[in-house]
Motif scaffolding. Structure first.
Motif, mmCIF file in Angstrom:
data_model
loop_
_atom_site.group_PDB
_atom_site.id
_atom_site.type_symbol
_atom_site.label_atom_id
_atom_site.label_comp_id
_atom_site.label_asym_id
_atom_site.label_seq_id
_atom_site.Cartn_x
_atom_site.Cartn_y
_atom_site.Cartn_z
ATOM 1 N N ASP A 122 0.803 -1.225 0.000
ATOM 2 C CA ASP A 122 0.000 0.000 0.000
ATOM 3 C C ASP A 122 0.835 1.273 0.000
ATOM 4 O O ASP A 122 0.280 2.372 -0.014
ATOM 5 C CB ASP A 122 -0.922 0.018 1.238
ATOM 6 N N ARG A 123 2.159 1.136 0.011
ATOM 7 C CA ARG A 123 3.006 2.325 0.138
ATOM 8 C C ARG A 123 2.950 3.222 -1.096
ATOM 9 O O ARG A 123 2.987 4.446 -0.974
ATOM 10 C CB ARG A 123 4.447 1.906 0.427
ATOM 11 N N ARG A 125 0.438 3.760 -3.071
ATOM 12 C CA ARG A 125 -0.838 4.493 -3.082
ATOM 13 C C ARG A 125 -1.031 5.331 -1.816
ATOM 14 O O ARG A 125 -2.029 6.020 -1.687
ATOM 15 C CB ARG A 125 -1.995 3.499 -3.231
ATOM 16 N N ARG A 126 -0.114 5.203 -0.876
ATOM 17 C CA ARG A 126 -0.168 5.948 0.395
ATOM 18 C C ARG A 126 -1.455 5.653 1.170
ATOM 19 O O ARG A 126 -2.046 6.521 1.783
ATOM 20 C CB ARG A 126 -0.029 7.463 0.156
ATOM 21 N N GLN A 127 -1.855 4.379 1.155
ATOM 22 C CA GLN A 127 -3.058 3.955 1.861
ATOM 23 C C GLN A 127 -2.663 3.233 3.154
ATOM 24 O O GLN A 127 -2.075 2.154 3.120
ATOM 25 C CB GLN A 127 -3.889 3.017 0.985
ATOM 26 N N THR A 136 -5.682 8.091 3.126
ATOM 27 C CA THR A 136 -4.503 8.507 2.366
ATOM 28 C C THR A 136 -3.637 9.378 3.254
ATOM 29 O O THR A 136 -4.080 10.425 3.738
ATOM 30 C CB THR A 136 -4.911 9.287 1.107
ATOM 31 N N ASP A 138 -0.222 11.761 4.229
ATOM 32 C CA ASP A 138 0.529 12.823 3.559
ATOM 33 C C ASP A 138 1.893 12.316 3.094
ATOM 34 O O ASP A 138 2.340 12.642 1.982
ATOM 35 C CB ASP A 138 0.716 14.013 4.513
ATOM 36 N N GLY A 282 3.761 11.485 -2.826
ATOM 37 C CA GLY A 282 2.646 11.587 -3.753
ATOM 38 C C GLY A 282 2.933 12.608 -4.838
ATOM 39 O O GLY A 282 4.059 13.074 -5.006
#
Length: 381
Positions: A122-123, A125-127, A136, A138, A282
């Motif tokens: 998930d890293r 997609r920052r989830q 999500t 920052d 991101g």
């Protein structure tokens, strides 16, 4: 000789006076020069504002951080010495200290930083997990190696903040005839690694039988349980499990909270790439620039020893338990310089003042001299 014939006393020389007309001309020229400079400044300032680099304050505005009361950061929660969650939601480790350092530069107090556990897959997609759902974050600061494939998947990395390399651990009870000096020594053996790393393919190429897991602690548990022969990932991650519950000189510990913990042995396989850990910011370019500014301030300011303190507190003291494998390079990687607008009366490029609750700066600055990583292929942990 008569008095009349005596020479007259010398008269004092009269200072040459500047004619009033000349003085007025000089004054007129000075006023004209001042007006010209003022007009030029008035004309140039809008140009600089329009086309020059932004200020740090403008970057904070563009990043959407102005007025924010909380910064969400995705981190690992099962890696001793890197990022580990303890009871009462206490977080410790190198990544945690780096996260606090960056957050302080962004204007957030430690109490305004909220850590959320994030799985390897998930890293990008920052989830991160938040209770029963996902949010999500920052920033992702989670032992995340910079690779081209991950960038193609959407991860946007800062400059690297740590250099380490791939290694292997086994139970310490293995015989000398079974020593591991390369992945080929694992041929025919079952080896656990992270599902999202590129190690699995390399293990297959070496003739090993890879098993993937989302959490490295699950791999280590399988090693304790005798279900796999070895575990492979970045040395800085594995070092915490090898160190186990042994303390540093000040009594600090990073206990491994797994079942049936056994002594482990750390092997230098001599063929992996230099792993470059970065922060996933991101697609927000301003936020990436701010993170790089924070890393630049840490690396270039001789009075800023936050990075060295984080290394000493979490990684350096583990080295003696992990020989002959090096845990990580003991020098902060070269930062990316970000141009920001700085007027003479501003100090934009300097780090933000320390916030209440921030860790005190160490009394001494650690030596930045370090060994250079050898040229190796990336495992992409």
């Amino acid at each position: 000789m008569t008095q009349a014939s005596e020479p007259s006393p010398a008269q004092p020389a009269t200072a040459e006076t500047t004619p009033p007309r000349v003085t007025r001309a000089r004054q007129v020229r000075l006023v004209g020069l001042t007006v010209t400079l003022a007009v030029l400044a008035a004309a140039l300032i809008p140009i600089v504002l329009a086309f020059g680099p932004p200020t740090r304050d403008e970057l904070l505005e563009q990043a959407g951080l102005k007025g924010r009361q909380q910064l969400l950061i995705g981190v690992k929660d099962d890696q001793p010495g890197i990022s580990q969650r303890f009871p009462n939601n206490v977080w410790k480790g190198f990544d945690v200290d780096i996260a606090y350092m960056i957050a302080g530069y962004l204007g957030f107090d430690r109490s305004q930083v909220r850590f959320l556990p994030i799985e390897s897959e998930d890293r990008a997609r920052r989830q991160a997990r938040d209770g029963d759902g996902f949010v999500t974050v920052d920033l992702v600061i989670a032992s995340y190696s910079i690779t081209k494939q991950r960038e193609e998947e959407g991860a946007v990395f800062s400059a690297p903040y740590l250099y380490t390399e791939q290694s292997v651990i086994t139970l310490d009870s293995v015989g000398e005839a079974e020593q591991v000096s390369s992945l080929e020594d694992l041929s025919g053996k079952t080896v656990c690694t992270l599902t999202t790393s590129t190690s699995a393919q390399r293990l297959r190429e070496a003739g090993a039988k890879p098993i993937g897991r989302n959490r490295i602690s699950d791999c280590v548990q399988m090693l304790y349980d005798g279900k796999v022969y070895a575990v492979t990932t970045d040395a800085a991650i594995l070092a915490g499990f090898v160190t186990g519950d042994r303390p540093d000189d000040d009594g600090q510990r990073f206990p491994v909270e797994l079942r049936g913990v056994k002594p482990l042995r750390h092997w230098d396989i001599g063929s992996s790439a230099q792993e470059r850990w970065g922060v996933n910011t991101g697609s927000n370019g301003a936020l990436r620039d701010l993170v790089d500014l924070a890393l630049y301030a840490s690396a270039e300011d001789e009075e800023n020893s936050t990075w060295e303190h984080a290394y000493d507190a979490n990684l350096r003291w583990q080295q003696r338990y992990n020989l002959p494998q090096s845990v990580a390079e003991q020098r902060q990687p070269e930062p990316r310089k970000v141009e920001v607008r700085q007027w003479p009366w501003e100090r934009i490029a300097l780090p933000a003042p320390a916030h209440p609750g921030s860790p005190p700066a160490p009394a001494r600055r650690a030596d930045r001299a370090a060994w250079r990583g050898r040229g190796r292929r990336s495992s992409g942990c």
